[in-house]
Structure formats: C-alpha cells, structure tokens
Write a protein that holds these residues in place. Sequence first.
Motif, PDB file in Angstrom:
ATOM      1  N   PHE A   1      -1.442  -2.389   7.843  1.00 34.24           N
ATOM      2  CA  PHE A   1      -0.743  -2.913   6.610  1.00 34.24           C
ATOM      3  C   PHE A   1       0.275  -4.034   6.818  1.00 34.24           C
ATOM      4  CE2 PHE A   1      -2.061   1.619   6.514  1.00 34.24           C
ATOM      5  CZ  PHE A   1      -2.663   1.479   5.567  1.00 34.24           C
TER       6      PHE A   1
ATOM      7  N   GLU B   1       0.859  -1.188  -0.060  1.00 28.65           N
ATOM      8  CA  GLU B   1       0.037  -0.016  -0.075  1.00 28.65           C
ATOM      9  C   GLU B   1       0.890   1.302  -0.171  1.00 28.65           C
ATOM     10  OE1 GLU B   1      -0.186  -2.493   2.021  1.00 28.65           O
ATOM     11  OE2 GLU B   1      -2.411  -3.258   1.938  1.00 28.65           O
TER      12      GLU B   1
ATOM     13  N   GLN C   1      -1.918   6.902   4.882  1.00 35.60           N
ATOM     14  CA  GLN C   1      -3.113   6.029   4.729  1.00 35.60           C
ATOM     15  C   GLN C   1      -3.476   5.511   6.342  1.00 35.60           C
ATOM     16  OE1 GLN C   1      -3.069   3.252   1.351  1.00 35.60           O
ATOM     17  NE2 GLN C   1      -0.957   3.925   1.341  1.00 35.60           N
TER      18      GLN C   1
END
Length: 125
Positions: A102, A77, A98
């Motif tokens: 992750f 990501e 973000q």
Amino acid sequence: MNRSLAFLAVAVVITAISIAVLLAAQRPTPEDTNAVAINVTSRQWNYTPSEIRVKEGQTVILHLKSIDVPHGFAIEEYRVNVFLPPGETVDVKFIANQVGEFQYFCNVFCGTGHPNHKGKLIVEK
Ligand SMILES: [Cu+2]
C-alpha cells in the motif's frame, strides 16, 4: 476548620481528575505483544523510513512528525489521513488486516516535490 477540609477535598478531587485526564491523553502505546510502534519522519520530499514492513494482524502505531513544512500522511486502504503540522508528533493506529503493498503519501501540497512524496507499507502474511 470545616472550610479548610472542604477546600482540601475539592483540591484532592481536582488533582485526581487532572491525573485521569493526563493519563487518558497520553499517546497510544503497544498494549499487546502483537503491536509495533514506528517513528516516521516527514520532510520535503520523503518519509523516513520510506518502507514499512509489518505482519498481517499486527496493531501498527505510527508516530508521525514533520520536521520542516506542513505535510500530510495518508494510506487510502486503511482510511488513514492526517495532517502533520511542523514539529508536532501525530499518532496513527490501525490493524494491518489487509495483506499486500500500500502506498502512503502526502496529501498536503508541500512544494515542487510533493507528487513524489510517498512511501510503501508492506503487510506480509
Ligand atoms: Cu509533503
């Protein structure tokens, strides 16, 4: 006389260029108070730390090092994907823009435990 002055001038210029190149080649350092630098060690078959927790918007600098065999380090990501030659420190820098969890993982086959060679990046609001 002129010749030695010219030589001296050239030596000074070469020294100045060398210093500039060395300074430019230095690893990234936190240039703002919002940056966080973390040492991450990779080995068969885990990363230390196995969990990295940062705040949204932080500049994250990872100093990655494999201490045994070649590994990789990827966070899809964040478009992070680096190769970790044993014994070398590889720096990665990204902005944690973000929020969420992750996975970071090894994408270089490093032995039987390779599929479980991973960790978790948590970006908090
Ligand atoms: Cu690995």
